[in-house]
Every structure is written in C-alpha cells, then in structure tokens.
Design a protein around this motif. Sequence first.
Motif, PDB file in Angstrom:
ATOM      1  N   THR A 199       0.701  -1.304   0.033  1.00 52.21           N
ATOM      2  CA  THR A 199      -0.163   0.295   0.087  1.00 52.21           C
ATOM      3  C   THR A 199       0.814   1.016  -0.628  1.00 52.21           C
ATOM      4  N   LEU A 200       1.882   1.024   0.611  1.00 49.30           N
ATOM      5  CA  LEU A 200       2.689   2.683   0.724  1.00 49.30           C
ATOM      6  C   LEU A 200       3.522   2.447  -0.199  1.00 49.30           C
ATOM      7  N   SER A 201       3.674   1.755  -1.298  1.00 47.11           N
ATOM      8  CA  SER A 201       4.509   1.323  -2.601  1.00 47.11           C
ATOM      9  C   SER A 201       3.505   2.414  -3.265  1.00 47.11           C
ATOM     10  N   LYS A 202       2.627   2.036  -3.533  1.00 48.23           N
ATOM     11  CA  LYS A 202       1.696   2.484  -4.359  1.00 48.23           C
ATOM     12  C   LYS A 202       1.290   3.572  -4.132  1.00 48.23           C
ATOM     13  N   LEU A 203       0.966   4.149  -2.723  1.00 43.13           N
ATOM     14  CA  LEU A 203       0.426   5.827  -2.170  1.00 43.13           C
ATOM     15  C   LEU A 203       1.820   6.544  -2.860  1.00 43.13           C
ATOM     16  N   ILE A 204       3.136   6.068  -3.179  1.00 38.37           N
ATOM     17  CA  ILE A 204       4.586   6.677  -3.099  1.00 38.37           C
ATOM     18  C   ILE A 204       4.445   6.771  -4.897  1.00 38.37           C
ATOM     19  N   ALA A 205       3.922   5.953  -5.875  1.00 37.73           N
ATOM     20  CA  ALA A 205       3.991   5.713  -6.804  1.00 37.73           C
ATOM     21  C   ALA A 205       3.073   6.930  -7.856  1.00 37.73           C
ATOM     22  N   THR A 206       1.951   7.127  -6.716  1.00 41.60           N
ATOM     23  CA  THR A 206       0.741   9.027  -6.772  1.00 41.60           C
ATOM     24  C   THR A 206       1.125   9.328  -7.248  1.00 41.60           C
ATOM     25  N   PRO A 207       0.526   9.909  -8.529  1.00 42.81           N
ATOM     26  CA  PRO A 207       1.120  11.369  -8.895  1.00 42.81           C
ATOM     27  C   PRO A 207       0.258  12.307  -7.517  1.00 42.81           C
ATOM     28  N   GLY A 208       0.195  13.091  -8.038  1.00 45.54           N
ATOM     29  CA  GLY A 208      -0.017  13.895  -6.459  1.00 45.54           C
ATOM     30  C   GLY A 208       1.089  14.114  -5.443  1.00 45.54           C
ATOM     31  N   SER A 232       4.643  14.167  -3.921  1.00 50.21           N
ATOM     32  CA  SER A 232       5.736  15.613  -4.064  1.00 50.21           C
ATOM     33  C   SER A 232       6.986  15.231  -3.676  1.00 50.21           C
ATOM     34  N   SER A 233       6.945  15.031  -2.366  1.00 45.61           N
ATOM     35  CA  SER A 233       8.359  13.941  -2.045  1.00 45.61           C
ATOM     36  C   SER A 233       8.059  12.558  -1.017  1.00 45.61           C
ATOM     37  N   VAL A 234       9.231  12.523  -1.043  1.00 45.63           N
ATOM     38  CA  VAL A 234       8.732  11.481   0.832  1.00 45.63           C
ATOM     39  C   VAL A 234       9.968  11.697   1.531  1.00 45.63           C
ATOM     40  N   THR A 235      10.067  12.096   2.588  1.00 45.45           N
ATOM     41  CA  THR A 235      11.057  11.278   3.501  1.00 45.45           C
ATOM     42  C   THR A 235      10.689  10.695   4.057  1.00 45.45           C
ATOM     43  N   PHE A 236      11.892   9.206   4.354  1.00 45.65           N
ATOM     44  CA  PHE A 236      11.845   7.889   4.950  1.00 45.65           C
ATOM     45  C   PHE A 236      13.484   7.982   6.247  1.00 45.65           C
ATOM     46  N   THR A 237      12.266   7.469   7.512  1.00 43.74           N
ATOM     47  CA  THR A 237      13.496   7.563   8.284  1.00 43.74           C
ATOM     48  C   THR A 237      12.615   5.695   9.469  1.00 43.74           C
ATOM     49  N   GLY A 238      13.734   5.403   9.033  1.00 38.77           N
ATOM     50  CA  GLY A 238      13.755   3.556   9.887  1.00 38.77           C
ATOM     51  C   GLY A 238      14.765   2.772   9.495  1.00 38.77           C
ATOM     52  N   SER A 239      14.831   1.808   8.537  1.00 37.75           N
ATOM     53  CA  SER A 239      15.946   1.016   8.351  1.00 37.75           C
ATOM     54  C   SER A 239      15.875   0.896   7.037  1.00 37.75           C
ATOM     55  N   VAL A 240      17.355  -0.072   6.961  1.00 37.02           N
ATOM     56  CA  VAL A 240      17.524   0.365   5.604  1.00 37.02           C
ATOM     57  C   VAL A 240      17.225  -0.758   4.058  1.00 37.02           C
ATOM     58  N   VAL A 241      16.696  -1.326   4.632  1.00 35.50           N
ATOM     59  CA  VAL A 241      15.703  -1.936   4.028  1.00 35.50           C
ATOM     60  C   VAL A 241      14.460  -1.198   3.332  1.00 35.50           C
ATOM     61  N   GLY A 242      13.591  -0.919   3.909  1.00 35.94           N
ATOM     62  CA  GLY A 242      12.823   0.088   4.516  1.00 35.94           C
ATOM     63  C   GLY A 242      12.878   0.533   3.575  1.00 35.94           C
ATOM     64  N   GLY A 243      14.240   1.793   3.207  1.00 32.26           N
ATOM     65  CA  GLY A 243      14.307   2.706   2.649  1.00 32.26           C
ATOM     66  C   GLY A 243      14.488   2.253   1.579  1.00 32.26           C
ATOM     67  N   LEU A 244      15.201   1.606   1.134  1.00 30.79           N
ATOM     68  CA  LEU A 244      15.565   1.177  -0.367  1.00 30.79           C
ATOM     69  C   LEU A 244      14.620   0.845  -0.857  1.00 30.79           C
ATOM     70  N   ALA A 245      13.150   0.454  -0.149  1.00 26.29           N
ATOM     71  CA  ALA A 245      12.049   0.060  -0.787  1.00 26.29           C
ATOM     72  C   ALA A 245      10.607   1.388  -0.865  1.00 26.29           C
ATOM     73  N   ALA A 246      11.120   2.172  -0.346  1.00 28.16           N
ATOM     74  CA  ALA A 246      10.789   3.515  -0.572  1.00 28.16           C
ATOM     75  C   ALA A 246      11.605   4.054  -2.171  1.00 28.16           C
ATOM     76  N   GLN A 247      12.514   4.107  -1.824  1.00 25.13           N
ATOM     77  CA  GLN A 247      13.178   4.493  -3.449  1.00 25.13           C
ATOM     78  C   GLN A 247      13.058   4.236  -4.037  1.00 25.13           C
TER      79      GLN A 247
END
Length: 468
Positions: A196-205, A207-222
């Motif tokens: 769900t978070l991946s779909k949200l990040i990929a949604t137009p609208g 404009s930016s993402v900031t992620f604080t957490g694990s390396v694995v989680g950060g790579l997933a956000a990227q």
Amino acid sequence: MSSKPVLTTISPITQKAIHTRDEFGPDDIPAVVEASKKAFASFKASYNLEARQKLVTKALDILESKAESLAHDLTEQMGRPIQYCAKEIKTAVLRGRYMLKVSSEALKDIPGDEEAGFTRYIRKEPLGSVLVIFAWNYPYLILVNSLVPALLAGNALILKPSPQTPTVPETFLSVLKEAGLPDDVVQVIHCGNPDTLSKLIATPGISSVTFTGSVVGGLAAQQAASKRIIPVGLELGGNDPAYIRSDVDIKWAAEEIVDGAVFNSGQSCCSIERVYVHQDIYDKFVDEVVGVVKNYKLGDPFTGASHLGPVISVKSAQNIRKHIDDALKSGAKSLTPDVFQEGEALGETFVRPEILVNVDHNMQVMKEETFGPVIPIQKVSSDQEAVQLMNDSDLGLTASIWTRDITTGEKLADSVEAGTVFVNRADYPSPDLAWTGWKNSGRGQTLSRFGFDQFVRLKNFHLKQVPS
C-alpha cells in the motif's frame, strides 16, 4: 463497526494490545492525496512565511505544555523508562524552535548578480504534498526533523507513523489544529502494508517522500519512487563506532561509552554499536565498563527507578540475542554480570546490557546494526588500525573518537567515513548541524539551515525592464 483491516499496537512491556487503528488501504489513496493537493494550494495562497511561523510557534508552545502528560503514552508504546520520555518531547520542541529561528534566512529569495536593466533572483518554492514515513524509537524527534521545515516551507504533509507509536502524529495534528492549522494541510494515515505504501509513493500528487527507518525499508521507498521524478530523503541505520585512545580519562570515558551504547536500550540509529580501545588501556577500560554497567537497572519502565526498559518487540529481542549468540559461538566472551536476572524475568523483551570482548569483524555484532543494549569491545594497536576498522562498514551515520588531544582527534575524525564525527561526545544530533548519513545510512539531510533544502524546489525569476 469498521470493516477495514485493523492495526494493533502491542505493548513491549506486557505484550498486550494497547491501541488499534483502522488500516489505510489502497482504496483510501485517491481521497487522501486529493485532499492534500487542495489543502496545499489553499495553504500556499493564504499563509505566507510569517503566518506559517506564527502557527508553528503556537503549536510548539502547546506541545511543550503537554510534554509531561504525554510521557506515559510514549513509555507504554515503546518501553523507554518514563523519566526520560518528557525530555524527548521537550527536546523536539527545542529543535523545532531552532528551525523556526533559521527559517527566514533559509527560505529567503537569493538575488542574482547585479546587471543594469535586469532583476533576477531565485525563489524557494514548496514541493506540494510531502509523505513523511517515520520510525518509533524517537518518534517526536524524528517527526519534528521533517514536519517543521516542510510546513514552514509551505508544504502539505501526510504523516505515516510506525504502527508501534500511532498516537504521536495524532498528537502533533491535534496541537497544530489547536494552533489554527487549516483542514488537511496535515493528515495522518496508519499503514502496515508495504505494498500500500509503495502504491501511495507511486501516486501522482505525492511530491516528495522522507523515510526514517531501516535500510531495507528505505530501499523499498526508493524503489517505489523509481518511476517518478520526485525527491526521496532517507535517514537509515547506523553501525556507529567509537575509538578510545590511550590518553583518555578511563573512568569518564567508560561512563560516556556505556550511556552512548545502551540509552534507550541501544535503540538509536546513532547509538554506539562497536567500540575500539587502544591496547595500552584495554584491560583497564573493559574493567571500568563492567563496573559502570553494574550500576544500571533493567526493569519496569514505569517505576522511575529503571535505566533500561524492554526493547520494542519479541522479534527485536530475538534479533539482538541472535547477534550475541553468533559472537559467542565465534569466540567472543560475555562479561555481563548476573545482576540483571530480576529484570530479565519480566519478559522476553527485557534484554540485559551485554558486554562482549574477543570480538572481530567476522561477527554480526561488529558488521551489522544490532539495535540493542550490546557493547562489543575490540582491542587495537594504533590510531591507524582503529580508523581502518571504523571505516570497515557499509553504514556511515556517526562515529566518535575519545582523546585528550583534540587536535589529533580532529585529524582522525577527518579520516572517518560518517556524516557526523564526534570528539569526546556521541549520540547527539545538533539542530544547527546537518543530520546526514553516508554510505547506506541515508541520502539528503535534516536539521540546520540545510534541512529545508529537501522540502523546496528552486524557481528562477528573470525580469528585464522594457525601455519606456
């Protein structure tokens, strides 16, 4: 009754459910993003920087007034002893006030070179809707790092906390509303589903993402943002080293190292995770560390007498013990005294402070982020060997050197590969310095005047005067 999936927060102290929240799902994405876009447009049009500064100032004042009463919730949700929790909230307020202090300078227009007949300048414009995904271990501090500069820059925000600390962004939203924040400029969602978070990040609208957490989680956000051209700020893990030179005051250094390693049960991205000690003082230093640790108390975090409470979850406790077992099987020795049996008896999440010697870089505890109250200590023969070992990591958040010789300490620090290097200090993000990770510890920065940069984009104005 809601038909939505439910997220449940489990107390690390009792292993009982303490909070439930309806889970944000894929069907919720369009409405939340659209509301954020509309709120951003209105906020930008109606609130200039001075108005935003007044709003944030009032909100921080309200939050500070609630610090003591909020401490109980923080202890209950993440297990830190209660006597330390109000301080986190008050420190978050101080950080926010520092960002307020520098915001006018950080966000002002930058003039171009003078040229007759032209006016040219660079303006720092807000990005739009910023998604802030943040961790549980210092939730108020971590959230302030992004929320305050992003809001002062004029953005709208969608806050996604760890399911372990759901009340933290809700508290922030409440004080912002009390301070006069318009609807939907800040929204809170609760989500534990990475898809769900991946779909949200990929949604137009978004404009930016900031992620604080694990390396694995950060790579997933990227990865989720990889098909879009948006900024992604990452504050990730650390495996932060400390080097103790032979000239230190051993008693003082031991007390500092233990505090830097086990405060918050070692659950800090910038806690000391591995210690290198010059061979000339190694035995004395180890003995002193054991003496310091004996005076710590592991126990009920609500008593006011415990220095350490539980780690965040059974899974985390198992991972910490896995690192310890790996080291012991590979030849390490535990020096932890048996004074923590009463605390350990409280439950599986009550992990005792562990002092390990005879360690090396073939062990997980020296190569990976343990995120627990573990102090592995390795003997070194020289400054050069210490720096080489400090840099032998794919993480680079902070590092510390402990010495009476500040000049030499600074020279050694210059050779260390980390975003923040300390001499005779550790585990302290300064609001006036950029908080940034090297290597796999992150990308981008928060805090300082540079902390505004990832929440703005540059717009050039190039005006030519027309002859009359």
